[in-house]
Design a protein around this motif. Structure first.
Motif, mmCIF file in Angstrom:
data_model
loop_
_atom_site.group_PDB
_atom_site.id
_atom_site.type_symbol
_atom_site.label_atom_id
_atom_site.label_comp_id
_atom_site.label_asym_id
_atom_site.label_seq_id
_atom_site.Cartn_x
_atom_site.Cartn_y
_atom_site.Cartn_z
ATOM 1 N N GLU A 15 16.144 -9.679 40.115
ATOM 2 C CA GLU A 15 16.581 -10.789 41.248
ATOM 3 C C GLU A 15 16.543 -10.087 42.496
ATOM 4 O O GLU A 15 16.335 -8.870 42.609
ATOM 5 N N LEU A 16 16.437 -10.811 43.566
ATOM 6 C CA LEU A 16 16.525 -10.327 45.141
ATOM 7 C C LEU A 16 17.289 -9.039 45.124
ATOM 8 O O LEU A 16 17.059 -8.307 45.781
ATOM 9 N N PRO A 17 18.634 -9.262 44.987
ATOM 10 C CA PRO A 17 19.573 -8.183 45.169
ATOM 11 C C PRO A 17 19.280 -6.838 44.470
ATOM 12 O O PRO A 17 19.517 -5.886 44.931
ATOM 13 N N VAL A 18 18.970 -7.066 43.251
ATOM 14 C CA VAL A 18 18.316 -5.816 42.641
ATOM 15 C C VAL A 18 17.218 -5.028 43.241
ATOM 16 O O VAL A 18 17.051 -3.876 43.401
ATOM 17 N N ARG A 19 15.990 -5.708 43.822
ATOM 18 C CA ARG A 19 15.024 -5.302 44.506
ATOM 19 C C ARG A 19 15.472 -4.965 45.747
ATOM 20 O O ARG A 19 15.196 -3.638 46.053
ATOM 21 N N PHE A 20 16.501 -5.458 46.488
ATOM 22 C CA PHE A 20 16.889 -4.924 47.874
ATOM 23 C C PHE A 20 17.757 -3.980 47.515
ATOM 24 O O PHE A 20 17.243 -2.585 48.331
ATOM 25 N N TYR A 21 18.520 -3.520 46.433
ATOM 26 C CA TYR A 21 19.219 -2.323 46.119
ATOM 27 C C TYR A 21 18.309 -1.366 45.862
ATOM 28 O O TYR A 21 18.228 -0.142 46.709
ATOM 29 N N THR A 67 23.526 7.863 56.757
ATOM 30 C CA THR A 67 22.531 7.422 55.490
ATOM 31 C C THR A 67 23.555 7.339 54.526
ATOM 32 O O THR A 67 23.298 6.623 53.383
ATOM 33 N N ALA A 68 24.309 8.415 54.263
ATOM 34 C CA ALA A 68 25.217 8.725 53.056
ATOM 35 C C ALA A 68 26.237 7.465 52.945
ATOM 36 O O ALA A 68 26.317 7.002 51.652
ATOM 37 N N PHE A 69 26.663 6.887 54.181
ATOM 38 C CA PHE A 69 27.471 5.620 53.824
ATOM 39 C C PHE A 69 26.697 4.435 53.478
ATOM 40 O O PHE A 69 27.174 3.701 52.456
ATOM 41 N N VAL A 70 25.340 4.233 53.910
ATOM 42 C CA VAL A 70 24.487 3.039 53.405
ATOM 43 C C VAL A 70 24.468 3.338 51.882
ATOM 44 O O VAL A 70 24.622 2.336 51.004
ATOM 45 N N PHE A 71 24.143 4.642 51.652
ATOM 46 C CA PHE A 71 23.840 5.060 50.138
ATOM 47 C C PHE A 71 24.968 4.583 49.136
ATOM 48 O O PHE A 71 24.870 4.045 48.202
ATOM 49 N N LEU A 72 26.337 4.957 49.779
ATOM 50 C CA LEU A 72 27.500 4.549 48.838
ATOM 51 C C LEU A 72 27.508 3.120 48.540
ATOM 52 O O LEU A 72 27.906 2.687 47.579
ATOM 53 N N PHE A 73 27.481 2.423 49.787
ATOM 54 C CA PHE A 73 27.747 1.062 49.635
ATOM 55 C C PHE A 73 26.704 0.222 49.114
ATOM 56 O O PHE A 73 27.046 -0.766 48.211
ATOM 57 N N ASN A 74 25.715 0.923 49.166
ATOM 58 C CA ASN A 74 24.339 0.092 48.288
ATOM 59 C C ASN A 74 24.821 0.440 46.797
ATOM 60 O O ASN A 74 24.620 -0.436 45.908
ATOM 61 N N PHE A 75 25.020 1.563 46.465
ATOM 62 C CA PHE A 75 25.267 1.907 45.213
ATOM 63 C C PHE A 75 26.505 1.320 44.515
ATOM 64 O O PHE A 75 26.536 0.562 43.481
ATOM 65 N N ALA A 140 24.577 10.846 38.431
ATOM 66 C CA ALA A 140 24.052 11.873 39.463
ATOM 67 C C ALA A 140 24.556 11.153 40.807
ATOM 68 O O ALA A 140 24.876 12.018 41.568
ATOM 69 N N PHE A 141 24.271 9.898 40.956
ATOM 70 C CA PHE A 141 24.684 9.467 42.276
ATOM 71 C C PHE A 141 25.924 9.461 42.600
ATOM 72 O O PHE A 141 26.364 9.990 43.709
ATOM 73 N N LEU A 142 26.761 9.175 41.609
ATOM 74 C CA LEU A 142 28.345 9.451 41.589
ATOM 75 C C LEU A 142 28.630 10.816 42.019
ATOM 76 O O LEU A 142 29.452 10.902 42.837
ATOM 77 N N LEU A 143 27.955 11.819 41.140
ATOM 78 C CA LEU A 143 28.634 13.202 41.581
ATOM 79 C C LEU A 143 28.164 13.523 43.052
ATOM 80 O O LEU A 143 28.997 14.188 43.668
ATOM 81 N N GLN A 144 27.103 12.911 43.330
ATOM 82 C CA GLN A 144 26.345 13.285 44.807
ATOM 83 C C GLN A 144 27.411 12.801 45.831
ATOM 84 O O GLN A 144 27.559 13.440 46.678
ATOM 85 N N CYS A 145 27.926 11.336 45.560
ATOM 86 C CA CYS A 145 28.666 10.925 46.644
ATOM 87 C C CYS A 145 30.190 11.779 46.693
ATOM 88 O O CYS A 145 30.746 12.008 47.757
ATOM 89 N N LEU A 146 30.559 11.988 45.189
ATOM 90 C CA LEU A 146 31.914 12.945 45.117
ATOM 91 C C LEU A 146 31.670 14.150 46.171
ATOM 92 O O LEU A 146 32.714 14.347 46.882
ATOM 93 N N THR A 147 30.782 14.863 45.766
ATOM 94 C CA THR A 147 30.810 16.177 46.487
ATOM 95 C C THR A 147 30.372 15.995 47.938
ATOM 96 O O THR A 147 30.916 16.690 48.738
ATOM 97 N N ALA A 158 38.506 10.494 59.141
ATOM 98 C CA ALA A 158 38.270 9.124 58.864
ATOM 99 C C ALA A 158 38.920 8.777 57.572
ATOM 100 O O ALA A 158 38.943 9.539 56.690
ATOM 101 N N PHE A 159 39.113 7.524 57.454
ATOM 102 C CA PHE A 159 39.894 7.121 56.067
ATOM 103 C C PHE A 159 39.121 7.383 54.810
ATOM 104 O O PHE A 159 39.694 7.972 54.115
ATOM 105 N N LEU A 160 37.625 6.895 54.919
ATOM 106 C CA LEU A 160 36.856 7.053 53.844
ATOM 107 C C LEU A 160 36.723 8.371 53.025
ATOM 108 O O LEU A 160 36.989 8.770 52.178
ATOM 109 N N PRO A 161 36.028 9.451 54.217
ATOM 110 C CA PRO A 161 35.977 10.545 53.705
ATOM 111 C C PRO A 161 37.244 11.309 53.284
ATOM 112 O O PRO A 161 37.326 11.973 52.249
#
Ligand code: HEM
Ligand code: HEM
Length: 254
Positions: A15-21, A67-75, A140-147, A158-161
């Motif tokens: 589906e389109l959302p999977v392709r966008f992701y 880009t890290a923020f975009v990566f996290l929200f996209n994930f 691995a994406f999760l671990l990359q976001c955590l580290t 900031a609140f999120l970090p």
């Protein structure tokens, strides 16, 4: 020109959302690897030049963080879509909990890795082996976001970090966290090389339009495989209706 004997059916798989992701994620990985590599090997320090001659390195870091923020929200969006998307995108595909998934994994090992069997594994979405590898990649994406956000929490109020401020102390300090974050970059680079190779390999061998399926969403599936899937779905739906009927009969009349 090559031609094939089997009749093929067009099936809308991604589906389109999977392709966008997928493409946002691939672009983020590219930018994060390039900027991350520069952060790990700062050219000014490497060449012994003055570190403050311009602010371009600050821009490199800024791009990394944005880009890290975009990566996290996209994930996070992809995880959500694993619960609401179609059956090919559903989270159950990625975690091998059933016997059928394990059997398909062994089948793929026999065909693609050991090459002791010549009949391609005919799945419509990802095959079970690819799915389990994507699951490992998601971890691995999760671990990359955590580290990553753990390190960022030391630089940003900031609140999120700040939600990740516990990561660095838990892992015993900055050095190990940086090492994990750095090694994962090489894991993503390696994954991408193998992934693109395998996508092209399957596209060439199977000729079902695998590569373009991540652009247009459609795959070309052998008629008998599509019919088999339809039959399974019908049986599942009938079983669910029969179960619901049996349940309603059991309920005492009010
Ligand atoms: C030019 C580069 C790329 C191409 C042509 C490509 C193509 C594809 C294709 C065709 C699929 C579906 C394969 C199947 O049916 O099993 C796929 C899935 C996937 N690819 Fe890529 N890919 C590329 C780059 C990347 C990169 C850089 C990453 C991240 C490191 C990535 C991560 C994934 C993931 C996670 C999936 C599963 C998608 C999902 O189920 O949500 N890809 N890719
Ligand atoms: C595919 C994803 C990513 C890759 C490949 C990547 C890569 C890298 C690399 C190689 C470094 C240098 C590490 C070192 O050797 O010191 C780095 C630093 C860093 N990364 Fe990432 N990163 C990714 C995602 C993230 C995310 C999601 C965040 C979250 C904010 C993040 C935040 C940081 C921070 C704060 C630093 C330290 C910056 C500094 O000390 O100036 N990264 N990254």
């Amino acid at each position: 020109m090559k031609s094939r004997d089997e009749r093929l059916r067009e099936v809308y798989v991604w589906e389109l959302p999977v392709r966008f992701y997928h493409w946002i994620n691939a672009l983020c990985i590219l930018i994060l690897c390039v900027t991350g590599f520069l952060i790990a090997n700062p050219p000014a320090i490497m060449s012994g030049a003055e570190a403050n001659f311009s602010y371009w390195f600050g821009i490199v870091r800024f791009i990394h963080f944005i880009t890290a923020f975009v990566f996290l929200f996209n994930f996070m969006f992809r995880i959500y879509w694993g619960f609401v998307g179609n059956k090919y995108a559903g989270w159950r595909n990625y975690i091998p909990l059933t016997k059928a998934q394990w059997l398909e994994i062994f089948e793929v090992i026999k065909v693609d890795i050991m090459q002791i069997k010549n009949k391609p594994v005919e799945s419509i979405g990802h095959n079970a082996m690819a799915s389990v590898i994507y699951f490992g990649l998601f971890l691995a994406f999760l671990l990359q976001c955590l580290t990553g956000f753990g390190l960022y929490a030391q630089m940003s109020k900031a609140f999120l970090p700040q939600l990740f401020a516990w990561v660095v102390p838990l892992l015993g300090g900055d050095l190990l966290v940086r090492h994990i974050h750095h090694i994962l970059m090489w894991f993503f680079i390696l994954f991408t090389i193998v992934h693109v190779y395998l996508v092209c390999y399957h596209d060439y061998i199977e000729r079902r339009g695998v590569t373009s399926s991540m652009i247009g969403g459609w795959k070309f599936i052998e008629e008998d495989v599509a019919l088999e899937e339809e039959k399974e779905e019908r049986e599942k739906a009938e079983a669910a209706i029969a179960k619901a009927k049996a349940k309603s009969k059991k309920k005492p009349a009010q």
